[in-house]
Structure formats: C-alpha cells, structure tokens
Design a protein around this motif. Structure first.
Motif, short mmCIF file in Angstrom:
data_model
loop_
_atom_site.label_atom_id
_atom_site.label_comp_id
_atom_site.label_asym_id
_atom_site.label_seq_id
_atom_site.Cartn_x
_atom_site.Cartn_y
_atom_site.Cartn_z
N ASN A 194 0.80 -1.23 0.00
CA ASN A 194 0.00 0.00 0.00
C ASN A 194 0.83 1.28 0.00
OD1 ASN A 194 -2.70 -1.02 -0.03
ND2 ASN A 194 -2.45 -1.58 2.13
N LEU A 195 2.14 1.17 0.04
CA LEU A 195 2.98 2.37 0.12
C LEU A 195 3.91 2.54 -1.09
CD1 LEU A 195 3.75 4.81 1.93
CD2 LEU A 195 5.62 3.39 2.82
N ARG A 196 4.51 1.45 -1.56
CA ARG A 196 5.49 1.60 -2.65
C ARG A 196 5.53 0.35 -3.53
NH1 ARG A 196 11.33 2.26 -0.57
NH2 ARG A 196 11.27 -0.02 -0.52
N ALA A 197 5.46 0.59 -4.82
CA ALA A 197 5.75 -0.43 -5.82
C ALA A 197 6.61 0.21 -6.89
CB ALA A 197 4.46 -0.99 -6.43
N VAL A 198 7.59 -0.52 -7.38
CA VAL A 198 8.51 0.00 -8.38
C VAL A 198 8.51 -0.91 -9.60
CG1 VAL A 198 10.89 0.71 -8.85
CG2 VAL A 198 9.94 0.98 -6.54
N TYR A 199 8.52 -0.29 -10.80
CA TYR A 199 8.46 -1.05 -12.04
C TYR A 199 9.54 -0.54 -13.00
CZ TYR A 199 3.78 -2.27 -10.38
OH TYR A 199 2.73 -2.71 -9.62
N SER A 200 10.06 -1.47 -13.77
CA SER A 200 10.88 -1.11 -14.93
C SER A 200 10.03 -1.30 -16.18
CB SER A 200 12.15 -1.97 -14.99
OG SER A 200 11.82 -3.34 -15.14
N ILE A 201 10.46 -0.70 -17.29
CA ILE A 201 9.70 -0.74 -18.53
C ILE A 201 10.61 -1.22 -19.66
CG2 ILE A 201 8.19 0.57 -20.08
CD1 ILE A 201 8.07 2.73 -17.84
N LYS A 202 10.22 -2.28 -20.33
CA LYS A 202 11.04 -2.84 -21.41
C LYS A 202 11.22 -1.81 -22.53
CE LYS A 202 11.41 -6.83 -24.49
NZ LYS A 202 10.78 -8.10 -24.94
N GLY A 203 12.47 -1.58 -22.90
CA GLY A 203 12.77 -0.66 -23.98
C GLY A 203 12.94 0.79 -23.56
N TYR A 204 12.75 1.06 -22.26
CA TYR A 204 12.89 2.43 -21.75
C TYR A 204 13.76 2.40 -20.50
CZ TYR A 204 8.82 3.39 -24.72
OH TYR A 204 7.96 3.50 -25.77
N ASP A 205 14.47 3.49 -20.25
CA ASP A 205 15.26 3.62 -19.03
C ASP A 205 14.42 4.12 -17.86
OD1 ASP A 205 17.61 2.81 -20.30
OD2 ASP A 205 18.07 4.84 -20.97
N THR A 206 13.20 4.49 -18.13
CA THR A 206 12.30 5.06 -17.11
C THR A 206 11.93 4.02 -16.05
OG1 THR A 206 11.34 6.44 -18.84
CG2 THR A 206 10.12 6.26 -16.77
N LYS A 207 11.90 4.46 -14.80
CA LYS A 207 11.36 3.66 -13.71
C LYS A 207 10.03 4.28 -13.27
CE LYS A 207 14.64 0.58 -12.95
NZ LYS A 207 15.53 0.93 -14.08
N ILE A 208 9.13 3.44 -12.78
CA ILE A 208 7.86 3.89 -12.23
C ILE A 208 7.86 3.66 -10.73
CG2 ILE A 208 5.36 3.53 -12.18
CD1 ILE A 208 5.51 2.60 -15.07
N LEU A 209 7.55 4.70 -9.98
CA LEU A 209 7.37 4.62 -8.54
C LEU A 209 5.90 4.84 -8.24
CD1 LEU A 209 8.20 4.63 -5.55
CD2 LEU A 209 8.90 7.02 -5.83
N TRP A 210 5.24 3.81 -7.72
CA TRP A 210 3.79 3.86 -7.50
C TRP A 210 3.54 3.91 -5.99
CZ3 TRP A 210 0.34 0.63 -11.21
CH2 TRP A 210 -1.00 1.02 -11.07
N THR A 211 2.73 4.89 -5.59
CA THR A 211 2.40 5.03 -4.17
C THR A 211 0.93 5.40 -4.00
OG1 THR A 211 3.03 6.11 -2.08
CG2 THR A 211 3.07 7.47 -4.07
N SER A 212 0.46 5.39 -2.77
CA SER A 212 -0.91 5.76 -2.47
C SER A 212 -1.08 7.28 -2.53
CB SER A 212 -1.31 5.28 -1.07
OG SER A 212 -1.34 3.87 -1.01
N HIS A 213 -2.32 7.71 -2.56
CA HIS A 213 -2.60 9.14 -2.44
C HIS A 213 -2.17 9.58 -1.04
CE1 HIS A 213 -4.78 12.91 -2.08
NE2 HIS A 213 -4.93 12.90 -3.40
N PRO A 214 -1.58 10.77 -0.91
CA PRO A 214 -1.07 11.20 0.40
C PRO A 214 -2.11 11.23 1.51
CG PRO A 214 -1.05 13.00 -1.21
CD PRO A 214 -1.26 11.74 -1.97
N ARG A 215 -3.38 11.35 1.17
CA ARG A 215 -4.40 11.34 2.23
C ARG A 215 -4.53 9.96 2.89
NH1 ARG A 215 -7.41 14.74 -1.49
NH2 ARG A 215 -7.42 16.89 -0.75
N ARG A 216 -3.98 8.93 2.26
CA ARG A 216 -4.05 7.58 2.83
C ARG A 216 -2.89 7.29 3.77
NH1 ARG A 216 -4.59 2.58 -0.63
NH2 ARG A 216 -5.10 1.78 1.42
N TYR A 217 -1.87 8.12 3.75
CA TYR A 217 -0.68 7.80 4.52
C TYR A 217 -0.96 7.65 6.02
CZ TYR A 217 2.07 8.84 0.32
OH TYR A 217 2.60 8.84 -0.94
N SER A 218 -1.84 8.50 6.53
CA SER A 218 -2.12 8.43 7.97
C SER A 218 -2.75 7.08 8.34
CB SER A 218 -3.05 9.57 8.38
OG SER A 218 -4.30 9.49 7.70
#
Length: 253
Positions: free
Chosen positions: A212-236
């Motif tokens: 629920n806080l962090r997921a990270v992905y790589s993308i085939k053919g791109y150097d870009t990484k994806i950092l996926w997180t929850s909406h900040p209102r969910r952090y509490s």
C-alpha cells in the motif's frame, strides 16, 4: 506539449463522429487534461513526472470541441498549460495541506536534495528552480466514473463511457514515455489502472515493494522507472505522516 496535438485531434474526431454520442450530453464531461512540463524540465539532469489519479474539473468539453471545429486546438493546448503553469501556481493549489500538490512539492525536493521541507511557502530560489523541473498529469485525463467532476444531470453513462474510452489515447503511459522520456514517473494512485499500461511491458521489482505504500516497475525498452504510491491522504491510515512516507518511499532513489 505539442506531441499531444495528434492524440488530442484524434480524440476530438472520435467524439464528434460517434453517432452514438448525444452531443448535448457532452456538457456534463470536462475536456482532457494534457500532461504538461514546467520550463526547466527539458534541461533537468533528472526528469521526473508526477501523475495523480484524475483531473477534478478542467476546461469544458464544449470549449475543446468548438476550438477543434475551428481548427484551433493550439489554443486549447495553450489554455491547458495555463491552469497550473508554474511552481508558484502549484504551491497555491497545494495550500500546504496533505494533498497531491503538497506531495509533489515535497517529493520533488526530497528526491533532488534528500532534504525534507516543512513549509511549501518558505522555499529558496534553488528549491523553486528544482520545482520548475517537473512534469505533471494524471492516469485518467478525464475523471473516473466515481469522480464528483462528472455532472450526471447533463450526461448519460453511455456517453461518458464512449468519451472515456476515446480519452485513453491521451492518458496512456506509452504516449507519455515517447513524448517526454522521463527518468522517473511517480504515480500517486494505488488503484488498478491496467489500461494505462497498454502498449508497454512492465516488470514489477518485487524487492522494493511495501504494501500500500510503494511499488517500483521497470519498462522494457525504456530507461524510465515507475514509482507507484498511495494518495497522500491515505498515509495516515498506513501509520505515516506525509514526510515520513516520502522518506520511506524515496529511500531507494
């Protein structure tokens, strides 16, 4: 921004030519938000794009279609760019609260300096310059069905579904990658958005996963990484304040 001109034109053509859409029902749906970059993005040593879940309220759909009919989509793109056109505008929208824009400001500065700010209204010239390097958009260029931005007294589910389907060509990940080539995309939306990944092959880097806080992905053919997180209102609800959540999320970058 100009890279989205073709996708926007195709979107308008699809909507206008679809005989299944009642034209008067388009008044209940806002036009798409086009991803945008501030002035320092292209020259930044680390290009970071921030994506929220959806755009709540935007330029009226009728305004977009009128400009399309008059062959002036360039004016729509210009108007889209002016809604939040600078770091100063982003700070005003943030209100220094635990919302998407405050998250973007704090995350950007932490990723670039490893320093956590306490007040978005008290930034140095250098910090303002780092904020000028960002790009922003949404995984949904037009609101999702649950959004309060859709006026259901003016549109029908059928019209909305058709328009929403056509908008996918604007909010696709591949389109963003090919136009802006970011080094990192930070997504603040934990909900599934499988259509967003159409046309690309992603790999979940499981060693970086925090529920629920962090997921990270790589993308085939791109150097870009994806950092996926929850909406900040969910952090509490996850046991974090926004500062500690950002520190935890960004510790691997």
């Amino acid at each position: 921004m100009d890279g989205y001109f073709s996708s926007l034109k195709t979107f308008c053509s699809d909507v206008v030519s679809d005989v299944g859409i009642v034209h008067s029902e388009l008044y209940g749906i806002p036009a798409p938000c086009i991803p945008y970059t501030f002035g320092g993005y292209q020259s930044s040593e680390r290009k970071i794009f921030y994506l929220g879940k959806e755009t709540y309220g935007w330029i009226p759909m009728q305004r977009l279609l009128d400009l399309y009919e008059n062959d002036r989509l360039d004016l729509y793109i210009a108007e889209n760019s002016k809604v939040i056109a600078s770091p100063e505008a982003m700070i005003r929208y943030s209100g220094n609260k635990n919302n998407f824009w405050t998250f973007v400001i704090k995350m950007q500065l932490y990723l670039r300096t490893k320093e956590m700010i306490s007040d978005v209204y008290s930034l140095t010239d250098r910090q303002m310059g780092l904020l000028d390097e960002i790009g922003y958009g949404n995984t949904n260029a037009i609101e999702s069905v649950r959004s309060n931005g859709i006026d259901w007294t003016l549109t029908s589910q059928s019209t909305y579904d058709r328009v929403k389907g056509y908008s996918r060509k604007i909010d696709s990940l591949k389109c963003l990658l090919d136009i802006y080539r970011p080094d990192l995309i930070v997504i603040s939306n934990w909900e599934d958005c499988n259509e967003f990944f159409d046309g690309v092959e992603i790999t979940h880097l499981e060693q970086h996963y925090i529920n629920n806080l962090r997921a990270v992905y790589s993308i085939k053919g791109y150097d870009t990484k994806i950092l996926w997180t929850s909406h900040p209102r969910r952090y509490s609800f996850l046991g974090y304040n926004i500062n500690r959540a950002i520190e935890k999320i960004a510790e691997i970058f």
